[in-house]
Design a protein around this motif. Structure first.
Motif, PDB file in Angstrom:
ATOM      1  N   SER A 101      10.372 -14.079  -0.999  1.00  0.00           N
ATOM      2  CA  SER A 101       9.423 -13.214  -1.711  1.00  0.00           C
ATOM      3  C   SER A 101       9.431 -11.754  -1.263  1.00  0.00           C
ATOM      4  N   VAL A 102       9.131 -10.883  -2.229  1.00  0.00           N
ATOM      5  CA  VAL A 102       8.781  -9.483  -1.989  1.00  0.00           C
ATOM      6  C   VAL A 102       7.371  -9.272  -2.540  1.00  0.00           C
ATOM      7  N   VAL A 103       6.517  -8.606  -1.764  1.00  0.00           N
ATOM      8  CA  VAL A 103       5.140  -8.338  -2.182  1.00  0.00           C
ATOM      9  C   VAL A 103       4.900  -6.835  -2.098  1.00  0.00           C
ATOM     10  N   ALA A 104       4.281  -6.262  -3.134  1.00  0.00           N
ATOM     11  CA  ALA A 104       4.045  -4.822  -3.145  1.00  0.00           C
ATOM     12  C   ALA A 104       2.717  -4.510  -3.814  1.00  0.00           C
ATOM     13  N   LEU A 105       2.127  -3.366  -3.422  1.00  0.00           N
ATOM     14  CA  LEU A 105       0.847  -2.956  -4.003  1.00  0.00           C
ATOM     15  C   LEU A 105       0.727  -1.439  -3.985  1.00  0.00           C
ATOM     16  N   LYS A 106      -0.127  -0.947  -4.878  1.00  0.00           N
ATOM     17  CA  LYS A 106      -0.503   0.460  -4.846  1.00  0.00           C
ATOM     18  C   LYS A 106      -1.642   0.637  -3.836  1.00  0.00           C
ATOM     19  N   TYR A 107      -1.608   1.736  -3.089  1.00  0.00           N
ATOM     20  CA  TYR A 107      -2.753   2.086  -2.258  1.00  0.00           C
ATOM     21  C   TYR A 107      -3.120   3.534  -2.532  1.00  0.00           C
ATOM     22  N   GLN A 160       9.572  -6.485   7.383  1.00  0.00           N
ATOM     23  CA  GLN A 160       9.463  -5.031   7.337  1.00  0.00           C
ATOM     24  C   GLN A 160       8.443  -4.658   6.275  1.00  0.00           C
ATOM     25  N   ILE A 161       7.761  -3.549   6.508  1.00  0.00           N
ATOM     26  CA  ILE A 161       6.863  -2.977   5.502  1.00  0.00           C
ATOM     27  C   ILE A 161       7.325  -1.552   5.218  1.00  0.00           C
ATOM     28  N   ALA A 162       7.469  -1.241   3.941  1.00  0.00           N
ATOM     29  CA  ALA A 162       7.931   0.081   3.515  1.00  0.00           C
ATOM     30  C   ALA A 162       6.791   0.829   2.836  1.00  0.00           C
ATOM     31  N   LYS A 163       6.795   2.151   3.023  1.00  0.00           N
ATOM     32  CA  LYS A 163       5.782   3.017   2.421  1.00  0.00           C
ATOM     33  C   LYS A 163       6.482   4.148   1.687  1.00  0.00           C
ATOM     34  N   ILE A 164       6.014   4.442   0.469  1.00  0.00           N
ATOM     35  CA  ILE A 164       6.537   5.596  -0.252  1.00  0.00           C
ATOM     36  C   ILE A 164       5.364   6.395  -0.810  1.00  0.00           C
ATOM     37  N   THR A 165       5.385   7.689  -0.552  1.00  0.00           N
ATOM     38  CA  THR A 165       4.359   8.608  -1.039  1.00  0.00           C
ATOM     39  C   THR A 165       5.060   9.829  -1.639  1.00  0.00           C
ATOM     40  N   GLY A 219       2.705  12.989  -8.180  1.00  0.00           N
ATOM     41  CA  GLY A 219       1.367  12.434  -7.951  1.00  0.00           C
ATOM     42  C   GLY A 219       1.061  11.148  -8.684  1.00  0.00           C
ATOM     43  N   GLU A 220       1.995  10.659  -9.510  1.00  0.00           N
ATOM     44  CA  GLU A 220       1.752   9.445 -10.291  1.00  0.00           C
ATOM     45  C   GLU A 220       2.420   8.249  -9.618  1.00  0.00           C
ATOM     46  N   LYS A 221       1.619   7.248  -9.283  1.00  0.00           N
ATOM     47  CA  LYS A 221       2.130   6.029  -8.655  1.00  0.00           C
ATOM     48  C   LYS A 221       2.628   5.063  -9.727  1.00  0.00           C
ATOM     49  N   TYR A 222       3.732   4.401  -9.405  1.00  0.00           N
ATOM     50  CA  TYR A 222       4.329   3.457 -10.358  1.00  0.00           C
ATOM     51  C   TYR A 222       4.782   2.219  -9.611  1.00  0.00           C
ATOM     52  N   LEU A 223       4.487   1.051 -10.197  1.00  0.00           N
ATOM     53  CA  LEU A 223       4.908  -0.209  -9.582  1.00  0.00           C
ATOM     54  C   LEU A 223       5.221  -1.212 -10.683  1.00  0.00           C
ATOM     55  N   GLY A 224       6.434  -1.749 -10.661  1.00  0.00           N
ATOM     56  CA  GLY A 224       6.838  -2.700 -11.688  1.00  0.00           C
ATOM     57  C   GLY A 224       7.774  -3.749 -11.124  1.00  0.00           C
ATOM     58  N   THR A 225       8.008  -4.772 -11.907  1.00  0.00           N
ATOM     59  CA  THR A 225       8.907  -5.847 -11.511  1.00  0.00           C
ATOM     60  C   THR A 225       9.763  -6.263 -12.700  1.00  0.00           C
ATOM     61  N   VAL A 226      10.920  -6.851 -12.417  1.00  0.00           N
ATOM     62  CA  VAL A 226      11.803  -7.363 -13.477  1.00  0.00           C
ATOM     63  C   VAL A 226      12.486  -8.619 -12.956  1.00  0.00           C
ATOM     64  N   SER A 227      12.556  -9.642 -13.804  1.00  0.00           N
ATOM     65  CA  SER A 227      13.153 -10.918 -13.411  1.00  0.00           C
ATOM     66  C   SER A 227      14.636 -10.934 -13.744  1.00  0.00           C
ATOM     67  N   MET A 228      15.309 -12.028 -13.394  1.00  0.00           N
ATOM     68  CA  MET A 228      16.754 -12.133 -13.618  1.00  0.00           C
ATOM     69  C   MET A 228      17.114 -12.218 -15.098  1.00  0.00           C
ATOM     70  N   GLU A 242      -8.655  -0.031  -5.762  1.00  0.00           N
ATOM     71  CA  GLU A 242      -7.904   1.194  -6.050  1.00  0.00           C
ATOM     72  C   GLU A 242      -7.840   2.154  -4.871  1.00  0.00           C
ATOM     73  N   ASN A 243      -8.859   2.136  -4.014  1.00  0.00           N
ATOM     74  CA  ASN A 243      -8.931   3.117  -2.922  1.00  0.00           C
ATOM     75  C   ASN A 243      -8.548   2.526  -1.575  1.00  0.00           C
ATOM     76  N   LEU A 244      -7.635   1.579  -1.575  1.00  0.00           N
ATOM     77  CA  LEU A 244      -7.154   1.005  -0.316  1.00  0.00           C
ATOM     78  C   LEU A 244      -6.568   2.095   0.582  1.00  0.00           C
ATOM     79  N   SER A 245      -6.960   2.110   1.841  1.00  0.00           N
ATOM     80  CA  SER A 245      -6.323   3.004   2.796  1.00  0.00           C
ATOM     81  C   SER A 245      -4.982   2.417   3.222  1.00  0.00           C
ATOM     82  N   PHE A 246      -4.199   3.201   3.913  1.00  0.00           N
ATOM     83  CA  PHE A 246      -2.907   2.717   4.398  1.00  0.00           C
ATOM     84  C   PHE A 246      -3.109   1.535   5.335  1.00  0.00           C
TER      85      PHE A 246
END
Length: 245
Positions: free
Chosen positions: A32-38, A208-213, A140-149, A178-182
């Motif tokens: 698994s990969v898990v991701a979220l907007k913060y 590992q945990i990755a962060k992108i801002t 300034g716009e956050k984007y998060l998406g997924t795509v299957s095989m 929506e207002n999750l801190s790091f």
């Protein structure tokens, strides 16, 4: 009994291309990969296990990679197909940079490209055996998406692949806001990864945990979670189960 080699048809293709084969079934896979907007961007987590069938063969497989200036890609599934996708994306980013027009591909454009690649390969009955997570921040716009095989894709505030769809998403639906801190975002991802470690046989306790801002991206050094294995359900998992040994 006399065995003779069968004669090849004269019009068959010769050379290396005639023997070329693609992935017909997954061999070395990641889970698994898990991701979220913060509040400030995107957080993504994945462990570093690579399973050869049901054998945990590799324990240092990185499954999250930066894509261009604004995007971060995570993948579960076949590792060699993930490497093939990274080659496609390297070519895409290089071609985009060659325009030298001051613009660069954002996460939405990269995600759209991946949906077309995955769907195209599915239509050729030669799919890339991956589920992908693409996150990023641009202007300034956050984007998060997924795509299957097979090209199924969507955007959301939090996404997961593999067992994460069943075990991590319920936690995220309940605790994400929506207002999750790091710091709170990292704790929430660690909680999801700990549940996956307990319940997914392919997961390992090295992640590992990755962060992108807007400022850029970082991928943490591998580390382990604190675990507790003395729950009664772990000590006697078949107790009360009908028909079990």
């Amino acid at each position: 009994m006399n065995f003779t080699a069968s004669k090849q048809p004269e019009n068959c293709l010769l050379g290396p291309e005639s023997d070329s084969q693609r992935t017909l079934s997954p061999y070395v896979t990641g889970t698994s990969v898990v991701a979220l907007k913060y509040k400030d961007g995107i957080l993504m987590a994945a462990d570093m296990g690579g399973s050869y069938g049901s054998t945990l063969r590799y324990k240092s497989v990185e499954r999250m990679k930066p894509i261009g200036k604004h995007s971060l890609l995570g993948a579960s599934g076949e590792i060699s197909d993930f490497q093939e996708i990274l080659k496609y994306l390297d070519e895409l980013i290089l071609y985009d940079n060659m325009w030298d027009d001051g613009n660069s591909l954002g996460p939405k454009e990269v995600h759209n490209y991946l949906t077309r690649v995955m769907y195209n390969r599915r239509n050729k009955f030669n799919p890339l055996w991956n589920s992908l997570v693409l996150g990023g921040v641009k202007k300034g716009e956050k984007y998060l998406g997924t795509v299957s095989m097979i090209g199924v894709n969507f955007e959301d505030n939090h996404v997961a692949t593999g067992f994460g769809n069943h075990l991590a998403r319920p936690i995220l639906r309940q605790e994400w806001h929506e207002n999750l801190s790091f710091e709170d975002g990292v704790k929430l991802l660690e909680k999801c990864m700990r549940v996956l470690l307990y319940r997914d046989r392919s997961a390992i306790n090295k992640l590992q945990i990755a962060k992108i801002t807007e400022e850029g991206m970082t991928i943490s050094q591998p580390y382990s979670l604190k675990t507790y294995w003395e729950f009664s359900a772990f000590e006697n998992p078949t107790q009360g189960a009908v028909g079990s040994w």
